[in-house]
Design an enzyme around this catalytic site. Structure first.
Site, PDB file in Angstrom:
ATOM      1  N   ARG A 297       6.239  -3.425 -15.847  1.00  0.00           N
ATOM      2  CA  ARG A 297       4.849  -3.582 -15.433  1.00  0.00           C
ATOM      3  C   ARG A 297       4.281  -4.919 -15.890  1.00  0.00           C
ATOM      4  NH1 ARG A 297       2.913   2.795 -15.957  1.00  0.00           N
ATOM      5  NH2 ARG A 297       3.612   3.311 -13.845  1.00  0.00           N
ATOM      6  N   TYR A 440       3.175  -1.768  -6.091  1.00  0.00           N
ATOM      7  CA  TYR A 440       4.356  -1.122  -6.700  1.00  0.00           C
ATOM      8  C   TYR A 440       4.310  -1.121  -8.225  1.00  0.00           C
ATOM      9  CZ  TYR A 440       6.778  -5.819  -6.437  1.00  0.00           C
ATOM     10  OH  TYR A 440       7.169  -7.133  -6.528  1.00  0.00           O
ATOM     11  N   GLU A 441       5.248  -0.386  -8.816  1.00  0.00           N
ATOM     12  CA  GLU A 441       5.260  -0.108 -10.258  1.00  0.00           C
ATOM     13  C   GLU A 441       3.984   0.615 -10.703  1.00  0.00           C
ATOM     14  OE1 GLU A 441       7.652  -0.282 -12.283  1.00  0.00           O
ATOM     15  OE2 GLU A 441       9.094  -1.453 -11.124  1.00  0.00           O
ATOM     16  N   GLY A 442       3.452   1.438  -9.818  1.00  0.00           N
ATOM     17  CA  GLY A 442       2.198   2.134 -10.099  1.00  0.00           C
ATOM     18  C   GLY A 442       1.042   1.320  -9.574  1.00  0.00           C
TER      19      GLY A 442
END
Length: 591
Positions: A297, A440-442
């Site tokens: 992140r 992406y990645e949350g």
């Protein structure tokens, strides 16, 4: 379009002068023998050359050509396999890896700077090695000794790459409802069956093998997130002697046709009874995956920073060359038909906004990386504090860097006017490429919920108080410095504003379950603006009183940030404390 030039002066300034990284490394036994200033400078210089000479030249062509899929085979754009080979020959995939298995053991503070250069020069290319680094991290932290010995050396070397297989067609953020199954086999392996989508680097023609880290559930696993396990599933099975054997039951069913990062293969992966091995403990796959997620992140946040830097370099060159109209204060270049557009206040506003956001992000990414290094290499209370700081700051870095990254690339495009909309200048590609980083990645909305919910409200603000104490310590240490009063006094006010907003949301949650969600995005932005103010104040404290142009530029950019960007915090704080009423009162059918 400007040629990319690595901002080595800025990076060295932050590493060695602002954060005194070499002193930190010297006191951590695991880093004392590997990391020092001379080594760090040499690494950054060499990556700067690779980024400028090898990766940047294939960025636009990679976007134009994109990846292709034919009968299960993925092909990357022209020049990518050769660039990847050059990257691997330089040992770059091993930079922050465990020395026991062939890594160089360098700190994340240095790795973060390297990642910025990779992303600034070519985000699509950077995704392949960065995802491999993340997979290596999870295997090293949670895999058995056998798995580490079998897979890590070739992954560090880049001979094999890594992929993270989480998302399914029906399950994005809510991983608790995934359907991919893992059935235990007599030989200790597992049979993995299911489909995953949006898998970055799930297949490509760069490496000999792809090592998938797959989230799946056993038939008798508990429902929800507590029943998820993590499995290592190679594209090609590895023999006992380390050589490649048969093809595993893993295939790429298609690749996505995307808005940006077109030279990065985004794959739909099918597992049809594929052979896999457990990583970590059963039903604790999310914990294993989150080991790498903090790094990933931050890495995604650095993608936003890299795109911002690239856009700024293009914009500043264009602003100096493009002549349009006269300066409001009189002709600056009377011998020409008009003045360069950099003389105009609004163009300066755009350029300084980019510069201030970039400088704040670069400093904060180094700051977060410092805490990651302390979490990994220190012990006792210092380690516990570092882990807490990483947990708190990771969602801020991911979301705030990437939101401001889109802002910066759009601003950079705007500096070009109509030319910014034309493909040949490169600015529109950066806008398209950076857009995914907010998703992406949350998604950034999920990051905001994580920050205000799990990282703040859930512990009564205990993690936040660690950050606030760190800022306060800096304020106290510089309170008597009259030269820094222009930064310290407003930072003191902003810290209190953030404290008040934090306390208000914690209190509101006692009677309103919607309060955290209603405040979340504005709260993260408020946190981000205050964190950047802290970073710019630290930068100013080092640059203060030094006559060189570089230091004067830092001071003047800090002043711009405090005067023109930080005031946004007042509106954000008002939104944070406004409550959930106006969000939730409108009946669904009235939307």
């Amino acid at each position: 379009m400007a040629d990319y030039k690595a901002p080595l002066r800025e990076m060295n300034f932050l590493l060695h002068e602002v954060f005194e990284a070499d002193k930190l490394w010297a006191r951590l036994p695991a880093l004392a023998e590997t990391a020092d200033r001379e080594t760090a400078d040499a690494i950054l210089e060499e990556m700067g050359k690779l980024a400028a000479n090898t990766l940047d030249p294939i960025n636009r062509s990679g976007d134009e050509e994109g990846c292709s899929w034919n009968d299960g085979v993925v092909t990357t754009p022209k020049g990518f396999p050769e660039a990847y080979a050059t990257f691997c020959e330089g040992g770059w995939g091993a930079l922050v890896g465990n020395p026991e298995f062939g890594g160089m053991g360098m700190p994340k503070m240095l790795g973060a700077q390297v990642e910025e250069m990779l992303n600034a020069s070519n985000i699509s290319f950077a995704l392949y090695p960065v995802l491999t680094n993340g997979a290596c991290l999870a295997i090293d932290a949670h895999g058995s000794q056998e798995l580490k010995e079998k897979y890590l050396p070739n992954m560090y070397a880049g001979t094999w790459s890594g992929a993270m297989d989480l998302t399914e067609p029906h399950a994005g953020t809510d991983l608790g409802i995934i359907r991919t199954k893992a059935e235990p086999q007599e030989d200790g392996s597992y049979s993995i069956t299911g489909s995953k989508i949006f898998i970055t680097g799930g297949d490509q023609d760069l490496s000999e093998n792809v090592i998938h880290l797959v989230l799946a559930k056993l038939p008798d696993a508990p429902k929800g997130p507590k029943g998820i396990s993590l499995f290592l599933v190679p594209k090609i099975l590895v023999n006992e002697d380390g050589s490649l054997g048969e093809r595993n039951a893993v295939n790429c069913g298609s690749i996505e046709h995307k808005m940006g990062i077109k030279a990065s293969s985004t794959c739909a992966m099918n597992f049809d009874g594929a052979k896999g091995w457990l990583v970590g403990e059963l039903n604790k796959g999310l914990a294993a995956m989150f080991t790498m997620m903090n790094y990933e992140r931050l890495g995604v946040g650095i993608q936003g920073l890299g795109a911002s830097e690239r856009s700024y370099q293009n914009a500043i060159e264009y602003a100096r060359d493009r002549v349009q109209s006269r300066s409001p204060s009189g002709a600056k270049q009377p011998e020409k038909a008009a003045d360069p557009i950099i003389v105009h206040p609004d163009v300066r506003r755009m350029l300084l906004t980019q510069k201030a956001y970039i400088g704040g992000a670069r400093a904060l990414s180094t700051y977060v990386a410092k805490w990651l290094d302390l979490a990994k290499y220190s012990e006792g209370e210092e380690k516990q504090q570092a882990e807490a700081m990483v947990a708190l700051l990771t969602p801020v870095a991911k979301a705030f860097f990437t939101d401001r990254g889109l802002d910066c690339t759009v601003i950079g495009q705007q500096v070009f006017g109509g030319h910014g909309y034309i493909r040949e200048w490169g600015q529109e590609q950066l806008v398209r490429d950076v857009r995914i980083t907010q998703i992406y990645e949350g998604t950034n909305g999920i990051q905001a919920l994580d920050l205000i919910g799990r990282k703040t409200v859930a512990n009564g603000g205990a993690l936040f108080e660690l950050f606030a104490a760190d800022v306060q310590q800096f304020i106290d240490a510089n309170a008597g410095n009259a030269d820094l009063a222009e930064f310290i006094q407003p930072l003191t006010v902003e810290l209190q504003r953030l404290k008040d907003a934090t306390a208000a949301v914690i209190e509101a949650t006692k009677t309103d379950p919607n309060a955290p969600g209603a405040a979340s995005v504005d709260y993260l932005d408020l946190f981000g603006y205050v964190a950047y103010a802290y970073m710019w104040a630290k930068v100013a404290s080092v640059a203060n009183g030094k006559d060189e142009d570089f230091y004067r530029s830092q001071i003047k950019t800090a002043r711009f940030y405090f005067a023109r960007l930080l005031p946004k915090s007042q509106a954000l704080a008002a939104s944070v404390v406004a409550g959930s009423g106006t969000l939730m009162d409108l009946e669904e059918e009235l939307f």
